[in-house]
Design an enzyme around this catalytic site. Structure first.
Site, PDB file in Angstrom:
ATOM      1  N   ASP A 183      -6.118  81.475  30.179  1.00 47.52           N
ATOM      2  CA  ASP A 183      -4.953  80.873  29.229  1.00 47.52           C
ATOM      3  C   ASP A 183      -4.528  82.024  28.322  1.00 47.52           C
ATOM      4  OD1 ASP A 183      -3.587  78.633  28.069  1.00 47.52           O
ATOM      5  OD2 ASP A 183      -5.573  78.161  26.236  1.00 47.52           O
ATOM      6  N   LYS A 185      -1.721  83.406  26.329  1.00 49.28           N
ATOM      7  CA  LYS A 185      -0.714  82.806  25.717  1.00 49.28           C
ATOM      8  C   LYS A 185      -0.685  83.839  24.191  1.00 49.28           C
ATOM      9  CE  LYS A 185      -2.819  78.955  23.987  1.00 49.28           C
ATOM     10  NZ  LYS A 185      -3.388  77.531  24.557  1.00 49.28           N
ATOM     11  N   ASN A 188      -3.478  83.380  21.916  1.00 45.28           N
ATOM     12  CA  ASN A 188      -4.894  83.912  21.960  1.00 45.28           C
ATOM     13  C   ASN A 188      -5.199  85.332  21.841  1.00 45.28           C
ATOM     14  OD1 ASN A 188      -6.154  81.852  22.479  1.00 45.28           O
ATOM     15  ND2 ASN A 188      -6.206  81.543  24.540  1.00 45.28           N
TER      16      ASN A 188
END
Ligand code: FS9
Length: 423
Positions: A183, A185, A188
């Site tokens: 994940d 992105k 993050n």
């Protein structure tokens, strides 16, 4: 979704650049006698303090969600007294409701213990009370890379090259440990006080959305997710290289490669839409983005056994000295403007303006739920080293906190969009 990851048990040997990074402040004389000691959690924790919530003074709220909160805290007792940390507090009762969430929580704690890398957040302590789990992590005062990207609109290629380079090293290291980040992105990716990258949030979704519908089974932003994740057709570490491509596109154009007015349409575009690259990108940048955003994961750059080595060797990174980069010998493009160790100006005032409270929760769970989190407690070897050296940070007077005044600027919207003709 906050850094949902997989432990990919089937990952083949992916070579790592581990020997590339080292702490060059520590040199050992040749005549030192060494004793081999097996490191188990018992011997690691034996001589250390028994740390609990009382050891930390709550300073500021940094994030909040259905499962818990993240605080900026100051350690007020024992080793490293006076030092600032981030404290993630999770409610056991919320987590045990869902087997996947329970697995993710345990895995986050395990990953953070296993993985040490200059561009991955450090875990200092983990402990629990009857109702809650606590992770004490290094405090990353630079905030989210997303903030910097919002401020700038787009990054120059040199800037993008630096951030992408550090991210590639972190992802390569995770992959070599059999971990898929899944994940990646801008939200993050955090920056430390010097402006270096730190991957955080290896755990749960920030929000809990479990309504079972196809488009909502992924919480948070989906714009950076690989097609094979969205179709649930089985995935491997190549998903992280897709996300890297989407992030690179976003950094250089002002928005992710496939966007639409709702999640369903966004997913459709990620699965079917042809990539549209603006003319102003250099040939090398266009070539790398194209090779990372291959919908078929087997054709994607980075999908071979060599993993990140194939990406590091791309001409876009020709000016990067990877040894210097991993050893933080390359100056970051932006140095966060900070007043002190506890500066929270890089964080969203929606959180930092809240009064920090960790409500007491000593709910005792059933015996089997209690066992779920057995072995959660942890003290980092670096903490034990500092104990041996009698190391301590003197608490300082707390300066008046400056809040971030300007909201995120919307100047990144639609700088360049995928035209309907390309779909
Ligand atoms: N130093 C500063 N900030 C850090 N953050 C990373 C996590 C961010 C966050 O808000 N996470 C979050 C987690 C939950 C959960 F329920 F899982 F607890 C809920 C809501 C938000 C906040 C900023 C950081 N991380 C490590 N060191 C750090």
């Amino acid at each position: 979704m906050a850094g949902v990851f997989d432990i990919d048990l089937e990952t083949e040997d992916v070579s790592d650049t581990e020997e590339d990074f080292y702490d060059d402040s520590v040199t050992e004389p040749d005549n030192v006698q060494k004793e081999e000691v097996e490191l188990t959690s018992e011997c690691v924790n034996r001589d250390s303090e028994k740390v609990g919530p009382d050891f930390f003074e709550l300073l500021t709220v940094l994030g909040k969600g259905a499962y818990g909160k993240v605080f900026q805290v100051r350690k007020v007792q024992g080793a490293m007294s006076g030092k600032i940390f981030a404290m993630k507090v999770l409610r056991k009762a919320k987590i045990v409701c869902n087997a996947k969430d329970t697995a993710h929580t345990r895995a986050e704690r395990e990953i953070l213990e296993t993985v040490r890398h200059p561009f991955i957040v450090d875990l200092l302590y983990a402990f629990q009370t009857g109702g809650k789990l606590y992770l004490i992590l290094e405090y990353l005062s630079g905030g989210e890379l997303f903030m910097q990207l919002e401020k700038e609109g787009i990054f120059m290629e040199d800037t993008a090259c630096f951030y992408l380079g550090e991210i590639i090293l972190a992802l390569g290291h995770l992959h070599s440990n059999g971990i898929i980040y899944r994940d990646l992105k801008p939200e993050n990716i955090m920056l430390n006080h010097q402006g270096h990258i730190k991957l955080t949030d290896f755990g749960l979704c920030k929000e809990s959305i479990h309504d079972g519908s196809v488009t909502h089974t992924f919480c948070g932003t989906i714009e950076y997710m690989a097609p094979e994740i969205l179709t649930r057709s089985g995935h491997n570490r190549a998903v992280d290289w897709w996300s890297l491509g989407a992030l690179m596109y976003d950094m250089m154009t002002g928005s992710p490669p496939f966007t639409a007015e709702n999640r369903k349409k966004t997913i459709d575009k990620i699965l079917k839409c042809k990539l549209n690259l603006p003319q102003y990108l250099t040939i090398d940048a266009k070539d790398l983005i194209k090779k990372l955003l291959k919908k078929n994961p087997t054709q994607r750059l980075g999908s071979s056994k060599a993993d990140c080595a194939d990406i590091k060797g791309h001409p876009f990174f020709k000016q990067i000295n990877w040894g210097d980069l991993v050893n933080k010998r390359v100056e970051p493009p932006y140095k966060p403007q900070l007043q002190s160790d506890e500066d929270v100006s890089q964080f969203d005032t929606r959180f930092t303006r809240q009064t920090p409270v960790d409500s007491p929760d000593d709910t005792s769970l059933g015996q089997s739920e209690e066992l779920t989190f057995a072995g959660f407690t942890y003290v980092a070897p670096s903490v034990l080293d500092s104990l041996k050296e009698g190391f301590s940070f003197e608490p300082r007077m707390r300066p008046v906190r400056r809040h971030n005044i300007s909201p995120r600027t919307p100047n990144r919207s639609a700088l360049f969009k995928c035209s309907p003709s390309s779909c």
